[in-house]
Design a protein around this motif. Structure first.
Motif, PDB file in Angstrom:
ATOM      1  N   GLY A   8       0.814  -1.209   0.000  1.00 11.72           N
ATOM      2  CA  GLY A   8       0.000   0.000   0.000  1.00 11.72           C
ATOM      3  C   GLY A   8       0.844   1.253   0.000  1.00 11.72           C
ATOM      4  N   ALA A  12       0.433   4.141  -2.550  1.00 19.15           N
ATOM      5  CA  ALA A  12      -0.117   5.394  -2.051  1.00 19.15           C
ATOM      6  C   ALA A  12       0.815   6.551  -2.370  1.00 19.15           C
ATOM      7  CB  ALA A  12      -0.365   5.301  -0.549  1.00 19.15           C
TER       8      ALA A  12
ATOM      9  N   GLN B 123     -11.267   8.826  -0.853  1.00 20.03           N
ATOM     10  CA  GLN B 123     -10.644   7.900  -1.793  1.00 20.03           C
ATOM     11  C   GLN B 123     -11.175   6.497  -1.549  1.00 20.03           C
ATOM     12  OE1 GLN B 123      -6.722   8.793  -0.317  1.00 20.03           O
ATOM     13  NE2 GLN B 123      -6.120   9.671  -2.281  1.00 20.03           N
ATOM     14  N   TRP B 125     -10.430   2.609  -1.234  1.00 21.21           N
ATOM     15  CA  TRP B 125      -9.385   1.617  -0.965  1.00 21.21           C
ATOM     16  C   TRP B 125      -9.997   0.232  -1.129  1.00 21.21           C
ATOM     17  CZ3 TRP B 125      -4.354   2.981  -0.088  1.00 21.21           C
ATOM     18  CH2 TRP B 125      -4.108   4.325   0.213  1.00 21.21           C
ATOM     19  N   GLY B 218      -6.661   8.208   5.346  1.00 17.60           N
ATOM     20  CA  GLY B 218      -6.067   7.162   4.516  1.00 17.60           C
ATOM     21  C   GLY B 218      -4.941   6.419   5.224  1.00 17.60           C
ATOM     22  N   GLY B 222      -4.766   2.443   6.379  1.00 21.41           N
ATOM     23  CA  GLY B 222      -3.680   1.530   6.030  1.00 21.41           C
ATOM     24  C   GLY B 222      -3.079   0.858   7.252  1.00 21.41           C
ATOM     25  N   LEU B 237      -4.055  -4.741   0.494  1.00 23.67           N
ATOM     26  CA  LEU B 237      -4.602  -3.396   0.327  1.00 23.67           C
ATOM     27  C   LEU B 237      -4.288  -2.890  -1.078  1.00 23.67           C
ATOM     28  CD1 LEU B 237      -5.784  -0.803   1.810  1.00 23.67           C
ATOM     29  CD2 LEU B 237      -3.405  -0.208   2.291  1.00 23.67           C
ATOM     30  N   THR B 238      -5.296  -2.383  -1.776  1.00 21.26           N
ATOM     31  CA  THR B 238      -5.038  -1.735  -3.061  1.00 21.26           C
ATOM     32  C   THR B 238      -5.655  -0.348  -3.024  1.00 21.26           C
ATOM     33  OG1 THR B 238      -7.056  -2.572  -4.111  1.00 21.26           O
ATOM     34  CG2 THR B 238      -5.075  -3.916  -4.371  1.00 21.26           C
ATOM     35  N   GLY B 239      -4.995   0.559  -3.710  1.00 21.03           N
ATOM     36  CA  GLY B 239      -5.529   1.908  -3.783  1.00 21.03           C
ATOM     37  C   GLY B 239      -4.468   2.941  -3.475  1.00 21.03           C
ATOM     38  N   PRO B 240      -4.827   4.198  -3.402  1.00 20.51           N
ATOM     39  CA  PRO B 240      -6.207   4.675  -3.563  1.00 20.51           C
ATOM     40  C   PRO B 240      -6.684   4.614  -5.013  1.00 20.51           C
ATOM     41  CG  PRO B 240      -4.707   6.526  -3.305  1.00 20.51           C
ATOM     42  CD  PRO B 240      -3.887   5.285  -3.144  1.00 20.51           C
TER      43      PRO B 240
END
Lengths: 76, 262
Positions: A8, A12, B123, B125, B218, B222, B237-240
């Motif tokens: 992440g 990010a 956002q 996630w 955010g 995380g 976890l993927t994103g934002p």
């Protein structure tokens, strides 16, 4: 932005997900099941495109047929 | 009839119009902004030889074409989403011409404004939860008699029982994780768990969630994901992401129906 998570954090730092680093399956979750859906008579051949989407799902479902872990489908 | 269609990627507020110079979209086409009625639509002119009904019927079945088109669509959405709140449109939404897109912006003005207000400064996630499938073999070899057939059946039943148990525990854990993440989010949406052959992992995917989180939270989000990992459970976890999973409500017109999982 930093996130205390290895994958992440790297993502990010970019501020958004560059398309080449996104898994296609995650992208398709969002692009085929999410996003604004325009209904009505404005869209060119939406009915036909919807039919195509259904056959696409059939394609993905056919990949699923080989799935031996029966449980995976229960959490819908 | 024209041989060019107008492919729509996303809609934003007109005051947030982003420059589109140098941005290419599907089929390598340039991206243009169409400002109208307080909103702006991001579009490309696409050849109907590729994006007409018949060609699409073929090409949407082609995973290479689909992957390429999805990435091009996402590239445009991500580029404009980096600058302002936007509502991404579902893949392959094509109009006859720009005039039709302007009509859309007028007709759905309220619905777009509502959705854009909801996703502003937030956002998406993605969190996927995996558990390894349990070992099919029972923990101990049964010493009881009854012949090889009975022993086999016993073992098999124990294996199935283990699997059921493991599945129940995994689901309970996934529900707990979802509740925790949901409490940090403005909205959430559960996608269908991905098939192992599509995800590329043999583990069971027991949660495929999307969470709409305030930008300022955010980092916290995380960290919570990081803390929830462990005890045999892996979280990815993927994103934002641009808020793909939270803009489908425009479909319903002015009703602004939101997520049903809250």
């Amino acid at each position: 932005m930093t996130v205390a998570e290895p994958r992440g954090a790297a993502l990010a730092a970019e501020g958004h997900l560059p398309s080449e680093r996104v898994a296609l399956v995650d992208l398709l979750d969002r692009l085929l099941a999410g996003g604004v859906v325009i209904s009505g008579d404005l869209v060119l051949s939406i009915a036909d495109i919807d039919l195509v989407r259904i056959s696409l799902r059939a394609l993905i479902m056919s990949v699923r047929e080989g799935d031996s872990v029966a449980g995976v489908r229960r959490h819908d | 009839m024209s041989d060019v269609g107008t492919y729509l990627y996303a809609v934003a507020m007109e005051r947030d119009s982003a420059a589109t110079q140098g941005l290419t979209g599907v089929a390598g086409r340039a991206v243009q902004a169409i400002p109208h009625a307080g909103l702006v639509a991001y579009v490309s002119a696409v050849p109907l030889t590729e994006f007409g009904e018949e060609p699409l019927r073929q090409s949407l079945e082609d995973l290479d074409w689909l992957g390429e088109t999805a990435r091009a669509h996402h590239r445009v959405v991500a580029a404009v989403a980096a600058k302002a709140p936007i509502a991404p449109v579902r893949l392959v939404t094509i109009y006859n011409d720009e005039a039709q897109v302007r009509t859309l912006l007028e007709r759905r003005h309220e619905a777009f404004m509502e959705v854009l207000a909801q996703i502003a400064d937030r956002q998406e996630w993605g969190v996927k939860v995996y558990v390894p499938p349990p070992d099919d073999r029972p923990a101990q070899e049964s010493a009881a008699g009854g012949g090889p057939g009975a022993a086999y059946l016993k073992k098999r039943q124990a294996g199935l029982h283990n699997r059921e148990e493991a599945w129940r525990r995994a689901i309970a854990r996934a529900e707990l994780i979802h509740k925790t993440l949901e409490s940090l989010a403005e909205a959430s949406h559960l996608h269908r768990p991905q098939d192992p052959q599509l995800s590329g992992r043999e583990d069971w995917m027991v949660l495929n969630g999307a969470y709409l989180v305030d930008e300022e939270r955010g980092q916290e989000f995380g960290q919570v994901v990081e803390r929830l990992r462990g005890e045999g459970v892996d979280l990815e976890l993927t994103g934002p992401w641009a808020p793909y999973s939270f803009t489908t409500s425009v479909e319903a017109g002015a009703e602004g129906e939101q997520d049903d999982r809250r």
